[in-house]
Enzyme design. Structure first.
Site, PDB file in Angstrom:
ATOM      1  N   LYS A 327       0.787  -1.249  -0.149  1.00 61.47           N
ATOM      2  CA  LYS A 327      -0.023  -0.049  -0.041  1.00 61.47           C
ATOM      3  C   LYS A 327       0.848   1.376   0.145  1.00 61.47           C
ATOM      4  CE  LYS A 327      -1.977  -1.347   3.662  1.00 61.47           C
ATOM      5  NZ  LYS A 327      -1.598  -2.775   3.796  1.00 61.47           N
ATOM      6  N   THR A 328       1.632   1.432   0.916  1.00 62.69           N
ATOM      7  CA  THR A 328       2.773   2.576   1.071  1.00 62.69           C
ATOM      8  C   THR A 328       3.581   2.516  -0.290  1.00 62.69           C
ATOM      9  OG1 THR A 328       3.074   2.191   3.369  1.00 62.69           O
ATOM     10  CG2 THR A 328       4.543   3.741   2.105  1.00 62.69           C
ATOM     11  N   HIS A 543       6.281 -40.694  10.034  1.00 62.57           N
ATOM     12  CA  HIS A 543       5.499 -39.714  10.260  1.00 62.57           C
ATOM     13  C   HIS A 543       5.377 -38.846   8.954  1.00 62.57           C
ATOM     14  CE1 HIS A 543       2.717 -36.805  12.606  1.00 62.57           C
ATOM     15  NE2 HIS A 543       3.266 -35.984  11.433  1.00 62.57           N
ATOM     16  N   GLU A 544       6.616 -38.428   8.410  1.00 61.11           N
ATOM     17  CA  GLU A 544       6.568 -37.468   7.296  1.00 61.11           C
ATOM     18  C   GLU A 544       6.238 -38.362   6.176  1.00 61.11           C
ATOM     19  OE1 GLU A 544       6.305 -34.389   7.596  1.00 61.11           O
ATOM     20  OE2 GLU A 544       6.964 -34.211   9.847  1.00 61.11           O
ATOM     21  N   HIS A 547       2.353 -38.635   5.427  1.00 64.19           N
ATOM     22  CA  HIS A 547       2.114 -37.578   4.753  1.00 64.19           C
ATOM     23  C   HIS A 547       2.148 -37.432   3.307  1.00 64.19           C
ATOM     24  CE1 HIS A 547       0.617 -35.219   8.286  1.00 64.19           C
ATOM     25  NE2 HIS A 547       2.016 -35.259   8.831  1.00 64.19           N
ATOM     26  N   ASP A 621      -1.270 -31.144  13.107  1.00 65.91           N
ATOM     27  CA  ASP A 621      -2.199 -32.009  12.148  1.00 65.91           C
ATOM     28  C   ASP A 621      -3.693 -31.831  12.542  1.00 65.91           C
ATOM     29  OD1 ASP A 621       0.213 -32.001  10.860  1.00 65.91           O
ATOM     30  OD2 ASP A 621       0.537 -34.125  11.504  1.00 65.91           O
TER      31      ASP A 621
END
Length: 722
Positions: A327-328, A543-544, A547, A621
């Site tokens: 904006k500026t 875990h990863e 996913h 999660d």
């Protein structure tokens, strides 16, 4: 006043001197030119009878004449240069002559001469130092008839000198100033063996026996000039401290002079800021907002073009958007394109603890703008002064509300011929007063949205102009990775990449630097030094990978970009997925797929380690999956049981958490959310059970490499990995 008159007379004299000298030079040139013209006329007369001579002789004579004239002109030029140098030197000497400086120099010299005499007492007599015993003998032999005590010493004089001591004049102006001459009277001086003369019984007995007089000496008096200086010194110090404090108070003010007298002045510069170098070419990713503001620039450049048709340019433009969206930067670009004065202030600069100061600054700001029209007035963070009235404890007399009232009056008071445009920026449009946002004040509201993937790529190109990149850099990938980031975040990513490259000693920014920088800005730096136990590493890896496999099998437009088990920020590891294309609207299927992807990590932990050994690593999660399920039921109306019914609290009562349904309906809402969560968790678990071999294979590779990129992961899933 007299000093200024003397300086003006000197300058007048300086200006008259060169004029007189130039007139003299012109007169000399005229005198020198007259014999030349006579010589030329004589030469013409001589040339008439010599027309029959050969042309060669005429040419040679002309050349000789030209050479002589050139030599004379050189001499004149050199003479003029020397005279001009003399004038400049003389003028510099006269201009540099400062009457006040001369007075100050005389004062300093006088002070150095008089100061030693001010600090020392004037000597009136010469004394001869003798011993205590000799002093007593001189009293006994009648050589001392008068005795004085002073500063631990005893002084003796002859009896016939008492008259001089009594009649000595100490009241004359010369004596008081400390300049009285020595009298030449000689006395005797001895050190007392006691503290005071009266305590010495032996000496007092001798004085009384021999009839000597004891005379009281006056205490030494300071000179008149020293007394004047000492009496005036406290006042000088007080005045100096007052002037110092006033100057210190005036440093923070925009106008000249002490701030206490300029508190109502606006802090904007008198003639606006320097013309900005920022143009619309430096702004990218917000084309619609740029187009809205280009009309403002056209009006400032060619106002008659709009007036002929009867169009009125907006008096005010309100820029709305999230922090960092530009904006500026847009306001500076408008000023840079229009090449007009640019008055910039923050909304907080209008608000002060003193009543009436903010309103006075508003009046002063718009007064400066009218004097410099056409111009632009930019108020950043206008919500600091433009909040809704009636909410403050001070009521109508609140200082902020008084400032807002004055701002409304000033914006309404523009004439139709005044080319003053007010630009304001805020990211809290919901708290602005309605009277401020109405047409006639802020006629146009420009929403500066978060950039899409194409806009982010353009922004990256703008900020990459002055940086060196390696051939492997692909800004499209960085633009896809940075969904939801504003222009300020993208500029920060490129800067962080440049810092990483410089830290490594490279002369170019590589793609690895930008990948690391984007993840560092989003999640924090890598914690490679953190000691992680082996069983925890295995837990993070499974875990990863869970996913990643669930996301790969489900598909839905998001592709796995990176899987890593290196801790970063608060996360022990992460799986990064990138959308193939950015969408504004999402289907119910897409939301359910996202819930299943979130539960891929927890499902992998349960399959490999059992229900009793699941960890709290899936906390975030579960949180995000529950939010999506709640929105499906209560906000988007995507369930068959409730249909398109809004079951969320209203926006005004959101903080109160008021619900417009019964407890029974609330229980059914909770059951529906739980149903969605349970179904998607089972879905993710079944996908991993069906791909148990891939789960083990990818996890083994991840434990070896710690990081797997998206292309390598997809190759493993397609059995193409070597």
């Amino acid at each position: 006043m007299k000093d200024n008159q003397f300086e003006d007379e000197d300058l007048k004299n300086d200006s008259q001197i060169p004029e007189n000298e130039e007139n003299k030079i012109n007169e000399e040139e005229k005198v020198n030119e007259e014999p030349k013209q006579e010589e030329k006329n004589e030469d013409k007369k001589e040339e008439e009878p010599k027309q029959e001579e050969p042309k060669k002789e005429e040419d040679s004579e002309k050349e000789e004449n030209k050479q002589e004239e050139e030599k004379k002109e050189e001499k004149r030029y050199n003479n003029r240069r020397e005279e001009e140098k003399k004038k400049v030197i003389g003028k510099a000497v006269r201009v540099n002559f400062n009457f006040k400086g001369l007075l100050m120099l005389v004062f300093i010299i006088t002070l150095f001469v008089v100061a030693p005499k001010l600090m020392e007492e004037s000597k009136t007599q010469d004394y001869v130092d003798i011993s205590y015993s000799d002093f007593i003998k001189n009293i006994e032999t009648k050589k001392i008839g008068v005795v004085e005590e002073k500063d631990g010493y005893v002084y003796g004089y002859k009896a016939n000198e008492v008259k001089y001591l009594d009649n000595k004049s100490n009241n004359s102006l010369k004596s008081k100033l400390g300049f009285d001459s020595k009298t030449g009277v000689q006395g005797l001086k001895a050190r007392l063996i006691t503290n005071r003369l009266g305590e010495d019984s032996n000496l007092m007995a001798v004085i009384n026996e021999n009839g000597a007089l004891i005379q009281s000496a006056e205490p030494p008096q300071p000179s008149l000039l020293l007394s004047i200086v000492l009496s005036l010194l406290p006042y000088v110090i007080m005045i100096g401290l007052l002037v110092f404090m006033m100057n210190r108070m005036g440093k923070g003010s925009g106008g000249g002079g002490p701030q206490i007298f300029n508190m109502g002045k606006s802090k904007a510069k008198e003639n606006g800021e320097n013309i900005s170098d920022v143009t619309f070419a430096d702004v990218a990713g917000i084309e619609e907002a740029k187009q809205e503001l280009k009309e403002v620039v056209d009006f400032l450049k060619e106002p008659e073009k709009f007036r002929k048709i009867g169009a009125k340019i907006p008096k005010g433009v309100l820029l709305l958007g999230e922090p960092g969206t530009g904006k500026t930067l847009l306001a500076k670009a408008v000023a840079g394109e229009a090449k007009v004065p640019f008055f910039s202030m923050s909304g907080s600069e209008f608000v002060e603890m003193f009543v009436g100061v903010g309103a006075s600054r508003v009046r002063d700001l718009f007064g400066k703008a009218r004097k410099n029209a056409p111009c632009i007035v930019f108020i950043d963070e206008i919500d600091a002064v433009g909040r809704k009235r009636g909410t403050g404890q001070g009521g109508g007399n609140d200082e902020r509300e008084q400032t807002l009232n004055q701002l409304l009056v000033e914006m309404d008071g523009f004439g139709t011929d005044e080319t003053i445009i007010v630009l304001a920026a805020t990211n809290r449009a919901d708290v602005l007063d309605k009277a401020l946002r109405r047409p006639g004040r802020f006629d146009r509201q420009v929403v500066v949205e978060m950039p899409d993937v194409r806009g982010r790529e353009e922004i990256l190109k703008v900020h990459a102009k002055n940086k060196k990149f390696a051939p492997d850099v692909d800004l499209k990938i960085i633009a896809k990775k940075t969904a939801g980031m504003a222009g300020a975040d993208l500029a920060n990513i490129l800067n962080e990449g440049a810092i990483l490259a410089a830290r490594a000693g490279r002369t170019e920014i590589t793609m690895a630097d930008l990948e690391e920088a984007s993840e560092k800005v989003k999640m924090g730096p890598e914690r490679k030094s953190k000691v992680v136990p082996e069983d925890e590493k295995r837990m993070v890896a499974y875990h990863e990978v869970g996913h990643g496999i669930v996301g790969y099998i489900i598909g839905g437009g998001d592709r796995v970009h990176k899987i890593t088990m290196i801790p970063r920020g608060p996360a022990g590891g992460y799986t990064l997925s990138l959308p193939e294309e950015e969408k504004s609207f999402h289907s119910k299927k897409y939301m359910l797929d996202r819930i299943a992807r979130y539960f891929g990590g927890r499902a992998a932990e349960e399959i490999i380690f059992g229900k009793e050994n699941i960890t709290d690593g899936a906390g975030s999660d579960i949180y995000y999956a529950t939010l999506i399920a709640k929105d499906i039921v209560t906000k988007y109306g995507m369930t068959e049981k409730f249909g398109p019914v809004f079951l969320e609290a209203t926006e005004e009562d959101y903080m109160l958490q008021r619900k417009y349904y019964s407890e029974q309906t609330g229980k059914e809402v909770d059951d529906e959310i739980r149903k969605i969560i349970t179904e998607q968790y089972s879905r993710a678990k079944n996908i991993l059970l069906e791909n148990r071999e891939k789960l083990e294979e990818v996890t083994t590779i991840l434990l070896e490499k710690e990081t797997i990129m998206g292309d390598e992961f997809e190759a493993i899933m397609r059995n193409e990995h070597i």
